[in-house]
Design a protein around this motif. Structure first.
Motif, PDB file in Angstrom:
ATOM      1  N   GLU A  22       0.858  -1.285  -0.036  1.00  0.00           N
ATOM      2  CA  GLU A  22       0.021   0.035  -0.201  1.00  0.00           C
ATOM      3  C   GLU A  22       1.099   1.198   0.302  1.00  0.00           C
ATOM      4  O   GLU A  22       0.336   1.848  -0.399  1.00  0.00           O
ATOM      5  N   MET A  23       2.076   1.441   0.663  1.00  0.00           N
ATOM      6  CA  MET A  23       2.534   2.515   0.967  1.00  0.00           C
ATOM      7  C   MET A  23       3.642   2.483  -0.789  1.00  0.00           C
ATOM      8  O   MET A  23       3.605   3.342  -1.141  1.00  0.00           O
ATOM      9  N   ARG A  74       2.198   1.975  -3.374  1.00  0.00           N
ATOM     10  CA  ARG A  74       0.973   2.074  -4.677  1.00  0.00           C
ATOM     11  C   ARG A  74       1.047   3.979  -3.584  1.00  0.00           C
ATOM     12  O   ARG A  74       0.878   4.799  -4.971  1.00  0.00           O
ATOM     13  N   THR A  75       1.022   4.408  -2.734  1.00  0.00           N
ATOM     14  CA  THR A  75       0.621   5.683  -2.568  1.00  0.00           C
ATOM     15  C   THR A  75       2.233   6.658  -2.879  1.00  0.00           C
ATOM     16  O   THR A  75       1.741   7.797  -3.024  1.00  0.00           O
ATOM     17  N   LYS A  98       1.223   6.980  -6.637  1.00  0.00           N
ATOM     18  CA  LYS A  98       0.756   7.580  -7.115  1.00  0.00           C
ATOM     19  C   LYS A  98       0.558   8.781  -6.979  1.00  0.00           C
ATOM     20  O   LYS A  98       0.665  10.562  -7.545  1.00  0.00           O
ATOM     21  N   GLN A 135      -3.134   1.345   4.563  1.00  0.00           N
ATOM     22  CA  GLN A 135      -3.624   2.648   4.279  1.00  0.00           C
ATOM     23  C   GLN A 135      -3.222   3.962   4.837  1.00  0.00           C
ATOM     24  O   GLN A 135      -2.980   5.078   4.222  1.00  0.00           O
ATOM     25  N   ALA A 178       0.095   4.021   5.199  1.00  0.00           N
ATOM     26  CA  ALA A 178       0.788   4.360   3.805  1.00  0.00           C
ATOM     27  C   ALA A 178       0.970   5.981   3.581  1.00  0.00           C
ATOM     28  O   ALA A 178       1.357   6.774   3.377  1.00  0.00           O
ATOM     29  N   ALA A 179      -0.415   6.938   4.059  1.00  0.00           N
ATOM     30  CA  ALA A 179      -0.589   7.927   4.195  1.00  0.00           C
ATOM     31  C   ALA A 179       0.118   8.614   5.423  1.00  0.00           C
ATOM     32  O   ALA A 179       0.724   9.667   4.802  1.00  0.00           O
ATOM     33  N   TYR A 230       3.555   8.660   4.126  1.00  0.00           N
ATOM     34  CA  TYR A 230       3.449   9.441   2.667  1.00  0.00           C
ATOM     35  C   TYR A 230       4.029  11.230   3.416  1.00  0.00           C
ATOM     36  O   TYR A 230       4.859  12.129   2.364  1.00  0.00           O
TER      37      TYR A 230
END
Length: 250
Positions: free
Chosen positions: A15-16, A18-19, A22, A210, A213-214, A217
């Protein structure tokens, strides 16, 4: 920005990845399960690079780093995400090999990976290391024994990195989640007991991959003069238990 994520084949790591992709960054996906990494890299496109690596094996780390294309070698962010818990038995019953596996991955693997990447960061005067800790590193609970001890190691190692790295421009953070669902964590810990793993989260609204991951980020997106020493996260359904007191019976 080039981000290197260990344990990227599932859960927090995937998930990290993907973040960060993105967000427009290049991400090196490192883990043992190459089939999963390749599927994730295909999903994420040209800004993701899959590389097979076992953090518990120094030779594997050295080979993986040496195989990076030249344009992928300046690692700006290292996320030491690879880790696991095994068993919930009390200390006098848990198999010693479970302890050894957790120490090899959660401690030895993390410091070996850090030592491999850190000198280049210091030489450049910039970089960020995010270590995945746990609330288990702060608060003991029955069955936590060596898992909690490894995460306490992660916390203290991160703080000592901060002491050594002051003034170098290199940052270090301990990211310590609490109850988090939607990953393989409990399935691995309970060795494939999917029903038992599901009960861990029954009736709760846990953190998600998620959410982690957020947070990672956000840490990486802060101005370079800001260091987040430690973040401890829990879902609102989780709190603190009273002391465990064993009372004698008549």
């Amino acid at each position: 920005m080039i981000v290197f994520i260990t344990g990227a084949s599932a859960g927090f790591g995937a998930e990290m990845a993907r973040t960060f992709v993105k967000g427009g960054h290049q991400v090196v996906l490192a883990a043992r399960r190459m089939d999963r990494l390749q599927a994730l890299a295909a999903e994420l496109g040209d800004n993701a690079l899959a590389i097979e690596m076992d953090v518990a094996d120094k030779k594997s780390i050295d080979e993986a780093l040496s195989m990076l294309p030249q344009s992928w070698r300046q690692i700006d962010v290292l996320i030491n995400n690879a880790g696991l818990a095994l068993n919930t038995l009390p200390a006098h019953e848990v198999p010693l090999e479970d302890w050894e596996t957790m120490i090899a991955t959660n401690c030895k693997g993390l410091v070996t990976m850090t030592r491999a990447v850190l000198p280049a960061m210091v030489e450049r005067g910039s970089g960020l290391i995010i270590n995945l800790g746990s609330v288990a590193g702060h608060y003991p609970y029955p069955g936590g024994n060596v898992y909690g001890a490894t995460k306490a190691f992660v916390e203290q190692f991160t703080l000592n990195l901060r002491a050594d790295l002051a003034g170098t421009g290199v940052r270090a953070t301990n990211l310590a989640p609490g109850l988090c669902g939607g990953t393989e964590f409990s399935n691995v810990r309970l060795k494939g007991d999917d029903a038992g793993a599901a009960k861990v989260y029954e009736g709760t609204t846990p953190l998600t991959a998620q959410d982690i991951a957020a947070t990672a980020y956000w840490i990486a997106s802060l101005p370079p003069h800001i260091n987040i020493n430690s973040i401890e996260m829990m879902p609102t359904c989780q709190g603190f238990a009273p002391f465990n007191i064993k009372r004698a019976t008549a």
